[in-house]
Design a protein around this motif. Structure first.
Motif, PDB file in Angstrom:
ATOM      1  N   TYR A  23       0.820  -1.199   0.000  1.00 26.47           N
ATOM      2  CA  TYR A  23       0.000   0.000   0.000  1.00 26.47           C
ATOM      3  C   TYR A  23       0.866   1.266   0.000  1.00 26.47           C
ATOM      4  O   TYR A  23       0.530   2.268  -0.633  1.00 26.47           O
ATOM      5  CB  TYR A  23      -1.006   0.007   1.155  1.00 26.47           C
ATOM      6  CG  TYR A  23      -2.177   0.888   0.807  1.00 26.47           C
ATOM      7  CD1 TYR A  23      -3.245   0.387   0.060  1.00 26.47           C
ATOM      8  CD2 TYR A  23      -2.170   2.239   1.130  1.00 26.47           C
ATOM      9  CE1 TYR A  23      -4.283   1.204  -0.332  1.00 26.47           C
ATOM     10  CE2 TYR A  23      -3.210   3.068   0.739  1.00 26.47           C
ATOM     11  CZ  TYR A  23      -4.258   2.549   0.016  1.00 26.47           C
ATOM     12  OH  TYR A  23      -5.280   3.350  -0.389  1.00 26.47           O
ATOM     13  N   ALA A  24       2.004   1.187   0.697  1.00 27.00           N
ATOM     14  CA  ALA A  24       2.925   2.330   0.683  1.00 27.00           C
ATOM     15  C   ALA A  24       3.427   2.571  -0.742  1.00 27.00           C
ATOM     16  O   ALA A  24       3.517   3.713  -1.205  1.00 27.00           O
ATOM     17  CB  ALA A  24       4.089   2.073   1.628  1.00 27.00           C
ATOM     18  N   ASP A  27       0.815   4.286  -2.794  1.00 27.98           N
ATOM     19  CA  ASP A  27       0.761   5.713  -2.505  1.00 27.98           C
ATOM     20  C   ASP A  27       1.827   6.489  -3.257  1.00 27.98           C
ATOM     21  O   ASP A  27       1.564   7.531  -3.849  1.00 27.98           O
ATOM     22  CB  ASP A  27       0.997   5.930  -1.003  1.00 27.98           C
ATOM     23  CG  ASP A  27      -0.314   6.162  -0.309  1.00 27.98           C
ATOM     24  OD1 ASP A  27      -1.301   6.470  -0.999  1.00 27.98           O
ATOM     25  OD2 ASP A  27      -0.339   6.033   0.920  1.00 27.98           O
ATOM     26  N   VAL A  28       3.042   5.942  -3.194  1.00 19.60           N
ATOM     27  CA  VAL A  28       4.149   6.638  -3.850  1.00 19.60           C
ATOM     28  C   VAL A  28       3.938   6.631  -5.364  1.00 19.60           C
ATOM     29  O   VAL A  28       4.208   7.617  -6.037  1.00 19.60           O
ATOM     30  CB  VAL A  28       5.501   6.009  -3.467  1.00 19.60           C
ATOM     31  CG1 VAL A  28       6.638   6.704  -4.191  1.00 19.60           C
ATOM     32  CG2 VAL A  28       5.710   6.103  -1.964  1.00 19.60           C
ATOM     33  N   SER A  31       1.603   9.426  -5.957  1.00 20.64           N
ATOM     34  CA  SER A  31       2.151  10.776  -5.806  1.00 20.64           C
ATOM     35  C   SER A  31       3.266  11.018  -6.813  1.00 20.64           C
ATOM     36  O   SER A  31       3.598  12.155  -7.097  1.00 20.64           O
ATOM     37  CB  SER A  31       2.605  11.038  -4.376  1.00 20.64           C
ATOM     38  OG  SER A  31       3.586  10.117  -4.000  1.00 20.64           O
TER      39      SER A  31
ATOM     40  N   SER B  81       7.234   6.533   5.396  1.00 23.01           N
ATOM     41  CA  SER B  81       6.135   7.477   5.233  1.00 23.01           C
ATOM     42  C   SER B  81       6.002   8.411   6.423  1.00 23.01           C
ATOM     43  O   SER B  81       5.139   9.279   6.430  1.00 23.01           O
ATOM     44  CB  SER B  81       4.822   6.732   5.031  1.00 23.01           C
ATOM     45  OG  SER B  81       4.903   5.896   3.920  1.00 23.01           O
ATOM     46  N   TRP B 156       8.245   9.470  -0.520  1.00 14.69           N
ATOM     47  CA  TRP B 156       7.130   9.076   0.337  1.00 14.69           C
ATOM     48  C   TRP B 156       6.389  10.317   0.794  1.00 14.69           C
ATOM     49  O   TRP B 156       6.689  10.899   1.828  1.00 14.69           O
ATOM     50  CB  TRP B 156       7.627   8.240   1.512  1.00 14.69           C
ATOM     51  CG  TRP B 156       8.123   6.927   1.008  1.00 14.69           C
ATOM     52  CD1 TRP B 156       7.372   5.828   0.754  1.00 14.69           C
ATOM     53  CD2 TRP B 156       9.458   6.588   0.645  1.00 14.69           C
ATOM     54  NE1 TRP B 156       8.166   4.821   0.253  1.00 14.69           N
ATOM     55  CE2 TRP B 156       9.439   5.260   0.174  1.00 14.69           C
ATOM     56  CE3 TRP B 156      10.665   7.268   0.659  1.00 14.69           C
ATOM     57  CZ2 TRP B 156      10.586   4.605  -0.266  1.00 14.69           C
ATOM     58  CZ3 TRP B 156      11.796   6.622   0.224  1.00 14.69           C
ATOM     59  CH2 TRP B 156      11.746   5.307  -0.241  1.00 14.69           C
ATOM     60  N   LEU B 157       5.437  10.689   0.008  1.00 12.52           N
ATOM     61  CA  LEU B 157       4.706  11.935   0.234  1.00 12.52           C
ATOM     62  C   LEU B 157       4.111  12.081   1.625  1.00 12.52           C
ATOM     63  O   LEU B 157       4.247  13.123   2.248  1.00 12.52           O
ATOM     64  CB  LEU B 157       3.594  12.053  -0.819  1.00 12.52           C
ATOM     65  CG  LEU B 157       2.550  13.133  -0.549  1.00 12.52           C
ATOM     66  CD1 LEU B 157       3.157  14.502  -0.800  1.00 12.52           C
ATOM     67  CD2 LEU B 157       1.328  12.921  -1.410  1.00 12.52           C
ATOM     68  N   PRO B 158       3.488  11.056   2.139  1.00 17.08           N
ATOM     69  CA  PRO B 158       2.667  11.270   3.312  1.00 17.08           C
ATOM     70  C   PRO B 158       3.365  11.953   4.481  1.00 17.08           C
ATOM     71  O   PRO B 158       2.746  12.662   5.255  1.00 17.08           O
ATOM     72  CB  PRO B 158       2.254   9.843   3.697  1.00 17.08           C
ATOM     73  CG  PRO B 158       2.231   9.131   2.406  1.00 17.08           C
ATOM     74  CD  PRO B 158       3.386   9.691   1.640  1.00 17.08           C
ATOM     75  N   ALA B 530      -4.180   9.878   0.742  1.00 20.24           N
ATOM     76  CA  ALA B 530      -3.605   8.680   1.336  1.00 20.24           C
ATOM     77  C   ALA B 530      -4.004   8.521   2.797  1.00 20.24           C
ATOM     78  O   ALA B 530      -3.995   9.495   3.549  1.00 20.24           O
ATOM     79  CB  ALA B 530      -2.087   8.740   1.228  1.00 20.24           C
ATOM     80  N   PHE B 532      -2.473   7.499   5.201  1.00 20.99           N
ATOM     81  CA  PHE B 532      -1.425   7.901   6.129  1.00 20.99           C
ATOM     82  C   PHE B 532      -1.507   9.394   6.396  1.00 20.99           C
ATOM     83  O   PHE B 532      -1.249   9.868   7.491  1.00 20.99           O
ATOM     84  CB  PHE B 532      -0.052   7.549   5.557  1.00 20.99           C
ATOM     85  CG  PHE B 532       0.027   6.137   5.069  1.00 20.99           C
ATOM     86  CD1 PHE B 532      -0.547   5.111   5.817  1.00 20.99           C
ATOM     87  CD2 PHE B 532       0.634   5.824   3.882  1.00 20.99           C
ATOM     88  CE1 PHE B 532      -0.491   3.802   5.391  1.00 20.99           C
ATOM     89  CE2 PHE B 532       0.699   4.521   3.443  1.00 20.99           C
ATOM     90  CZ  PHE B 532       0.138   3.501   4.196  1.00 20.99           C
TER      91      PHE B 532
END
Lengths: 145, 1018, 377, 200
Positions: A23-24, A27-28, A31, B81, B156-158, B530, B532
């Motif tokens: 899931y990480a 997300d990346v 983005s 993150s 890692w944006l969050p 997200a 997160f």
């Protein structure tokens, strides 16, 4: 979705993604604006090892065209060994489907680490293309099973 | 100092947010302290975020640092993150400036760099980045790719909002004009603030050696010469080549790669070894081999320092994988300008010169002290003392203490380290720092938990609100929001749906709960970004987090589908429908806890056991020390001094007295552990006597109830079977030599030969003894001190004088100790002839002569490893595993080096692996801290998502018990069913799958919820 | 540990000899109780019975070719709550013994104080078939064995249950005592083999002379080869009839969801099945939504899903007793599928159910370096 | 301690090693045999022992081998080794010490021609305070004792070429102001050799 028959078949794929790694990466990938097919509907689970083969079968029987389970790379599991155990279960499941001629290729297991967003996008492409090639899941329309 | 007299501040400051800083902060936060964690950079993680996998197992695992207990309020996602902990306040882009006050009452001024982007307003949309006209090399990728002047430090944006590189920024104003939330200010002021803390931990790390000072290697001039970190980026999926190893000059996969070791270390300017480079080079070499089996990989080294737990095995694996090793220090690198290949001269078997050509070259660059230390050392600053190399000075017995009281150090700030040792030092430092700060009070419900008091009634029908975020237009420009609103309203259980331009803005957030109440909603779906990121938002809604579901419309739907709005809208509808369905079947969380027995058991009698016991008792907890030995002290009793010249007997005596005089410390001698039942918080231990006559007073006949257990059993020096040991009284071990040196009855010894790696690093014992090289150096120096004319020759394979010990190796050479390397294939030959010993060793430094050094030494000293005692039985009693070498296995080699897989049990010292004295002390302090930490709250809280058992359904097959990695499931023998220890459960759900019936379930993500989500998705 | 003794057979009746043997176990106080197949007074069936008085053993008929219920299920029922302090012998067929081991791994059986005695097995008839057979036969065990000549089979074979005809484990694995018939002239003497310390102690207690193993292995090899051949034929037939969704659906079409196959399965041990659980209780709207998606929906639903899930759960532990197929009211060839799946999944883990109590169940364990193609990196 | 190989067994001469250390070679003990010097040495392929081995020979006190080797005469003192040596062992300096020791001990240099040049070079410097190439050439000619026609021809051709191009002055250099200082240096150096081996 449009019912236009001429339109390319767009499969619906259920994704079971591990919270910690895949899931990480998803997300990346987002983005980073990586573009990948929209067909996977993700359910975020804590661990790939918590994906019961029954969840996979249920998805296929309810009409999903494919199922993708994705988690941490072997050895990276936050819960130590969930992915190793899942690997055995999915192997059994796929063997059963394969033996019965039930398109085991609709079930995918992949390892995507938190820093592997390109691999995440590539996996999305790969699984979508493969399921498209297989066509609609016949179980989805079989009312008599 | 006694607890009552010590001044205590309100918080602890941790300077430096690398791995060690994070570990120390988490440990402190878990003990209930408020922590400020500052870092010069905009994001945490130090060097770790640049790398994906670490030795010696090639695995990631940063997330394993995260707390096991009461985990709900903390990060529950990849640490890349970001870090979330209610007790930790992050201060990014912030540096230590100055300090006043004293231990227990420091006032620190910290200086924050001008933040051009307001993190409260930045929504991470990236518009600024796309309009910024400036491109500069990206330091995240070590300059191998470009970035803008307004950028994200890591992908890692969050965790972080955008930041501005002021050096590159031209202040053209494009970003300001385009920022939808007016978050950017191009002329901000830096700020400084004063924080009041009781203690300070320096985890500032180190800098990478600047290769300009080693221009002979051509880094910076020749594109295909990389540093090891640059290679990490080339091998990383998040790197400039998306994980494809392409050499910079022609973007082709190199077919041959060479590693040059010790670049910027082990020389006159940096008279220390960088500790980790041998292993990271091995790891990188292995990664290359795994990804590209055909690529030739060769490592040019002087000594392979594979001294850690499992390292030698890893080295052997590398050799087996076809990685080549050549012993030489390459003098310079030339480039073939035709094709960018690198040409180096290397040594052949017989010291002949061999020209070699490689497509790519990697420099294993050393670690150098941070220039920041100079600031910290400044008398106007912290005034800490630095050592000769420029690292923070620490003592052998005070390995995490600086010269300034109340200021502690961990990680590479006190000398180069690897992850494992940084983690150990961090926990030890956290333990020490903890004594100077008050604990934030733990609320009744077990921790700061959001909305705990305003939960909805269990079993009340689900009434769900769906809130859609436009994210400016990031979401709404792709997804048809009106369509989504209509679809959401039509879903079962949804009572209202509405959209907001920015759900994350203060006013939007503040209005959520009142509106929900108005509509009678008791659950909410936030369709925004997200999870997160949204976590932060969820935390500001006054609602049980179990009743909030986040749909990641932005990263998961809108951004990856910028060209396909119809499909994106479809997907968004599905995801919202799934979230609503999940919430419909969701019940408010019930948090459960287990009560904690606030006393600890320490097993062992040596230094590590004593230090661990003292560490725990320093926190005010009762400690039971249990050992088979009749007295405390262990191997340290035989040690008089160390390489740094410390007075070991005095330290030991002090320790012994402290333990004996503390009424809360109970010693049980001559006993061993018969059974251990229970779990973290409540272990029930039964002891039995090892002595035949049970009349002794000390013998324990009773059982103990403890909350945590520290394993600190010792190890024994190997009794060698080689080199005439036991047959000739001139052949002794290092320990025996040390004893003779201590008593002064060495006699008139004129010639001493020492042989390293006797009984270690071989087939039977494929591990490095780690401390035998240090022992040999110490004893050789002591002999030389007593008699400078004595001939001392050390026959070695690789000198394991890692880290700062390199200086001692040099000192020994300078004192005239002769070091002769031998090949394990041609071990020294030892014969006894006419009352004399004759030692014959091939002289590898003169290979063409193929000659031998022949000595007739007065003493032949064998450097043998420590071997663990047979702990099979104890391991079985404790439910733990041993490594192949017989040491206890830790929960995770790198990130949880003192924790065991079974929660509540910790390891240190020789039970873990062979370690030097300072290292054992550090580890004992760390284990003590960890053991005390879990007791600090008096109870262990569960998370919200935990497994459960429907007792009526359980057949008692115990497959779930076998499969649970946390021992959170136990058989209730009286009922014949399995029960869950909720506080230990981590909510992974593996048990649920192992259960063929429906007896095992996951509260918070049940079978039924998942299957309903599947239906909703279709 | 391997000790083989001879036990002589008088009058050519191996059943009589076994009754005598069992009685001796009581007389010499080697056992306190015995679970053994006894012939019902009606003679129509032979069922497992718990014997404590030796005279009851006059009805013992352990070679009667019938298997109404797996002994594994019975032993689970008897020992799960708490094992007895008294020594109990269990006489059962190899497939039942293997199921007992599987259940022991699953903590559904306690092997404490249990002496496992198993017989070389030539197969069984279905209960109705047996009833017919018993009408014309005298002592059914002896009568059946008459058709068997030193491992050769003629008359009985054709009527055997399919499960028995394709069984490659007709000999016991890992029991305390094996009553050896293969390769012996069982009209004169049978061999008793101890495979454990407990078994050896019992044989020692009987005070019998040691004999050599004879040509047992050759007889086993021959029988196993024949059965493996038949098995492969059945597999081929099964696949030909069922491969692919369409055929599979039609094969399973007669399933009415009665779950009898599950209930008789010795290794399906759940107290309650997930298919009877809350997870499979749906609101009417859910049924309607499925029906709307597919156009129609067969009810009861999930019949094929049920079988697939059972294959997932039990495929690695299936011992191939075939009782599932016996129990099906509509002749769904359930057994064929379970054997087929078992033969595919068990070798993946080099696992033979019931072979060794020490071997962990494949799905509770793992190796780091295995199946790297599944979910490749 | 002894060292033994194909060419026999030698007892290690620790006094010799100490003598070299005292003569300014104490830094050799820092050597950890990394081979940087050897691998970077432009002359290594002409040497019988590469530089790293010379250090080890000295450490082991294998006097005859060190003083009898060609390496010490072949070293061009280019200083590539000391520049790169992580332990900053001054190998060219070590070579100098070994030259002096060889000559002082009356050992026939393994490379007499180089040794001859060494002396021929220093002679005029000591006398004139600077080099007098013509004298040096002549002296080298005499010292090297190579009077073959072939050598003569080569030398004559080279000499003539240099003379005609003004590269070789025939007249001795004028005694300049540095002469006294240079001579003082020579004297000072020689008088400091108090540590010369016994009996020499």
């Amino acid at each position: 979705m449009s019912d236009n028959d001429n339109k390319e078949f767009e499969p619906t794929i259920i994704g079971y993604f591990c919270n910690w790694c895949t899931y990480a990466a998803a997300d990346v990938a987002g983005s980073s604006r990586l573009q990948y097919p929209h067909n996977v509907r993700a359910i975020r689970v804590m661990c790939s090892g918590s994906v019961d083969p029954l969840y996979v079968l249920r998805a296929l029987f309810s009409g999903a065209d494919g199922v993708l389970i994705a988690g941490c790379r072997p050895g990276d599991c936050h819960y130590i060994s969930g992915n190793y155990k899942e690997r055995r279960r999915i192997l059994v499941l796929k063997t059963i489907l394969e033996t019965l001629g039930m398109e085991s290729d609709r079930v995918w297991l992949r390892w995507v680490g938190a820093s592997e967003s390109p691999k995440f996008a590539a996996t999305m492409n790969e699984v979508t293309a493969a399921i498209k090639k297989l066509g609609p899941n016949p179980i989805g329309n079989a009312w008599a099973i | 100092m006694s607890e009552t007299k010590r001044k205590k501040g309100k918080a602890v400051l941790v300077v430096g947010g690398g791995a060690a800083g994070i570990r120390a902060s988490l440990d402190l936060a878990e003990m209930g302290h408020k922590v400020y964690l500052c870092d010069r950079k905009p994001s945490l993680g130090g060097v770790l975020v640049h790398t994906d996998r670490w030795f010696p197992d090639n695995h990631c695992g940063m997330c394993k640092m995260l707390p096991i207990f009461s985990r709900d309020d903390k990060s529950q996602f990849c640490l890349r993150s970001g870090l979330v902990h209610p007790n930790i306040e992050l201060l990014p882009m912030t540096e230590f400036d100055s300090v006043t006050g004293e231990a227990g009452d420091f006032t620190v001024t910290v200086k924050s760099a001008p933040a051009g982007v307001n993190p409260e307003l930045c929504v991470g949309c990236g518009t600024c980045n796309s309009v910024c006209p400036v491109e500069v090399p990206d330091e995240f990728n070590e300059g191998l790719s470009q970035r803008k002047a307004i950028y994200l430090r890591t992908p890692w944006l969050p965790s972080n909002s955008y930041v501005i590189d002021w050096a590159a920024c031209t202040k053209c104003g494009e970003c300001v004009a385009h920022c939808p939330t007016k978050a950017i200010n191009l002329s901000p002021q830096g700020s400084s603030k004063k924080i009041s803390v009781g203690s300070i931990i320096l985890s500032t790390g180190i800098e990478q050696f600047n290769t300009e000072a080693a221009s002979q290697y051509g880094h910076g001039r020749y594109p295909n010469v990389l540093t090891s970190i640059e290679l990490e980026r080339l091998l990383s999926q998040s790197g400039p080549t998306e994980g494809v190893m392409l050499r910079p000059s022609d973007k082709k996969v190199p077919q041959s790669v060479a590693f040059l070791q010790c670049v910027g270390s082990r020389d006159m300017k940096r008279n220390y070894c960088s500790f980790a480079c041998c292993m990271y080079a091995l790891k990188e070499a292995m990664l290359i081999k795994k990804l590209y089996p055909q690529v030739e990989v060769e490592i040019f080294y002087m000594d392979m320092r594979v001294f850690g737990k499992g390292y030698h095995r890893y080295y052997e694996q590398a050799k087996a994988a076809g990685i080549k090793f050549t012993r030489c220090r390459v003098p310079l690198v030339k480039q073939d300008f035709q094709n960018g290949d690198l040409i180096i001269t290397t040594a052949g078997e017989d010291n002949s010169l061999k020209q070699r050509r490689f497509n790519m070259l990697v420099l294993s660059v050393g670690q150098v002290p941070s220039p920041l230390f100079q600031v910290l050392a400044d008398p106007g600053g912290l005034g800490i003392k630095l050592n000769q190399h420029g690292f923070c000075q620490t003592g052998e017995f005070t390995p995490v203490e600086t010269s300034t009281p109340g200021v502690f150090v961990c990680g590479s700030a006190s000398g180069p380290k690897n992850i494992t040792d940084s983690m150990i030092g961090a926990s030890a430092a956290a333990g020490k720092a903890s004594h100077y700060a008050i604990s934030v009070e733990w609320p009744e419900n077990g921790g700061p938990s959001n909305g705990a008091g305003t939960d909805f009634e269990i079993d009340a029908p689900a009434k769900t609100a769906v809130l859609l975020c436009d994210c400016g237009n990031q979401i709404s420009s792709i997804i048809d929001m009106e369509d989504l609103l209509d679809a959401s309203r039509a879903l079962p259980s949804v009572v209202y749906a509405e959209r907001a331009p920015y759900l994350c803005m203060e006013d939007a957030l503040a209005s959520i709960r009142p509106k929900m109440d108005h509509h009678g909603a008791n659950r909410v779906v936030l369709a925004s970004c997200a999870p997160f990121l949204t976590r932060r938002l969820g935390a500001s809604i006054d609602l049980d987090p179990s009743l909030i579901q986040v749909v990641n419309l932005r990263e998961e739907v809108a951004w990856p589908n910028q060209e396909n709005p119809v499909a994106a809208t479809d997907k968004a509808r599905a995801l919202i429908s799934m979230a609503v369905e999940r919430l419909r079947l969701q019940q408010p969380a019930v948090m459960l806890h287990i009560a904690m027995n606030q006393s600890a058991l320490v097993v062992g009698s040596g230094l590590a056991a004593m230090v661990a016991a003292r560490t725990i008792s320093d926190f005010g907890y009762e400690v039971h020390i249990v050992s088979r030995e009749p007295e405390l002290g262990g191997r340290a009793r035989n040690i008089r001094t160390t390489l740094s010249g410390s007075d070991v007997p005095a330290f030991l005596e002090d320790l012994r007295r402290t333990l004996a005089n503390n009424p809360d410390i109970h010693q049980y001698k001559g006993v061993e552990i018969a059974t251990v039942e229970g779990h973290a918080g409540n272990f029930h231990v039964i002891l039995t006597s090892t002595v035949a006559d049970p009349s002794g007073k000390d013998l324990a006949t009773s059982s103990l109830e403890v909350g945590s257990i520290v394993l600190a059993m010792g190890a024994d020096e190997l009794r060698p079977t080689e080199y005439l040991y036991g047959q000739n009284d001139k052949v002794i071990t290092q320990t025996e030599l040390e004893a003779r040196l201590n008593t002064g009855d060495l006699g008139d010894v004129k010639s001493v030969a020492m042989v390293q790696c006797v009984g270690s690093r071989d087939e039977d014992r494929p591990y490095c003894g780690r401390i035998c090289c240090a022992e040999a150096l110490l004893n050789a120096l002591r002999i030389k001190e007593a008699n400078p004319h004595a001939e001392v020759v050390i026959f070695y394979r690789d000198m394991m004088s890692y880290g700062l010990m390199e200086a001692d190796y040099k000192r020994a050479r300078e004192k005239g100790v002769l070091f002769v390397r031998y090949d394990p294939e041609r071990k020294p030959e030892v014969k006894a002839e006419g009352g004399k010993l004759r030692v014959t060793v091939r002289e590898t430094a003169l290979p063409r002569n193929d000659g031998n050094i022949v000595m007739e030494p007065d003493l032949l000293v064998l450097s043998v490893p420590l071997v663990p005692r047979d702990q099979t039985a104890l391991a079985a009693i404790l439910g733990l595993e041993l490594t192949e070498d017989g040491f206890f296995k830790e929960a995770e080699v790198k990130f949880r080096p003192v924790d065991c897989v079974r929660d509540g049990i910790f390891i240190c010292g020789l039970a873990h692996s062979p370690r030097g004295m300072a290292e054992s002390i550090t580890q004992a302090q760390a284990a003590g801290q960890r053991a005390a930490s879990i007791m600090a709250k008096g109870r262990l809280m569960s998370g919200r998502t935990v497994s459960e058992v429907k007792a009526r359904w359980c057949a008692g097959c115990q497959m779930c018990v076998d499969i649970c990695p946390y021992n959170a499931r136990v058989m209730d023998e009286s009922e014949g069913v399995v029960m869950v220890l909720e506080a230990l459960c981590q909510g992974c759900g593996t048990c649920v799958v192992s259960c063929p019936s429906g007896a095992a379930g996951l509260r918070g993500l049940s079978d039924k919820q998942i299957m309903s989500m599947v239906d909703a998705a279709l | 540990m391997a000790k083989t003794v001879g036990f002589s057979v008088s009058d050519g009746s191996v059943t009589a000899a076994l009754r005598q043997l069992f009685k001796q176990l009581f007389e010499k106080k080697l056992v306190d109780a015995m679970l053994v197949p006894l012939e019902l007074p009606s003679r129509e069936n032979v069922v497992q019975s718990l014997v404590m008085r030796p005279e009851a053993l006059d009805a013992a008929n352990p070679l009667a070719p019938v298997l109404p219920v797996s002994t594994a299920s019975i032993i689970s029922k008897i020992t799960k709550q708490a094992p007895s302090a008294q020594k109990m012998a269990v006489v059962a067929r190899p497939c039942e013994m293997r199921a007992i081991i599987e259940l022991a791994k699953l903590k559904q059986v306690s092997l404490d104080n249990i002496l496992r005695i198993s017989v070389d097995c030539y197969g069984t008839y279905s209960v109705p078939e047996y009833k017919e057979f018993a009408k014309s036969a005298g002592v059914t065990g002896d009568e059946f064995m008459k058709g068997v000549k030193s491992g050769e089979t003629d008359r009985p074979e054709a009527a055997l249950r399919e499960a028995c005809r394709v069984c490659e484990y007709p000999y016991p694995l890992n029991v305390d005592i094996t009553i050896g018939l293969f390769g012996t002239d069982f009209t004169k003497e049978i061999s008793l083999m101890a495979n454990s310390a407990a078994g050896e102690a019992v044989l020692n207690g009987l005070g019998l002379a040691e004999v050599s193993g004879g040509n047992r292995q050759a007889a086993i090899d021959k029988l196993v080869a024949e059965r493996t051949r038949q098995r492969d034929e059945v597999f081929a037939d099964t696949l030909a009839e069922s491969k692919g969704l369409e055929k599979l659906t039609s094969i399973f079409a007669p399933c009415i969801g009665c779950h009898n196959c599950r209930d008789v399965c010795p290794v399906c041990y759940c107290r309650e099945c997930v298919f009877d659980s809350d997870t499979f209780c749906f609101e009417a709207d859910r049924y309607l939504s499925w029906a709307s998606r597919k156009g129609a929906l067969r009810v009861p639903t999930d019949t094929l899903l049920f079988h697939l899930t059972r294959m997932n759960h039990m495929g690695t532990s299936c011992v191939g007793c075939g009782l599932c197929q016996e129990a099906c009211p509509n002749d769904v060839p359930v057994f064929r599928f379970f054997r087929l799946i078992g033969a595919q999944v068990q070798p993946l883990f080099e696992y033979v159910p019931g072979r060794d109590i020490e071997e962990p169940l494949p799905l509770t364990t793992f190796k780091e370096d295995e199946f790297e193609k599944v979910g490749f990196e | 301690m002894q060292y033994t190989d194909k060419s026999g067994t030698v007892t290690c001469d620790t006094k010799f090693a100490d003598q070299i250390r005292r003569a300014g070679g104490e830094d050799i003990d820092r050597c950890y045999q990394c081979l940087t010097c050897t691998l970077g040495c432009p002359m290594a392929k002409y040497m019988d022992y590469p530089p790293s081995e010379i250090i080890r020979l000295v450490q082991l006190g294998l006097k005859d081998r060190v003083l009898g080797c060609s390496t010490i005469w072949i070293c061009a003192s280019c200083e590539a080794c000391v520049t790169r040596c992580p332990n900053e062992v001054n190998i060219p300096h070590l070579m100098d010490i070994l030259h002096q020791t060889t000559l002082r001990e009356g050992i026939t240099p393994r490379e007499p021609n180089v040794a001859a040049f060494h002396n021929a070079f220093l002679g005029p410097v000591k006398r004139f305070g600077r080099q007098y190439e013509a004298l040096m050439s002549a002296e080298h000619f005499v010292r090297s004792r190579d009077f073959s026609m072939k050598t003569l021809k080569v030398a004559a051709a080279l000499g003539m070429g240099m003379i005609t191009r003004g590269k070789l002055k025939l007249m001795p250099p004028k005694s300049g102001k540095g002469k006294a200082e240079v001579q003082r240096l020579f004297n000072a150096t020689l008088s400091r050799r108090g540590d010369r081996p016994e009996g020499k």
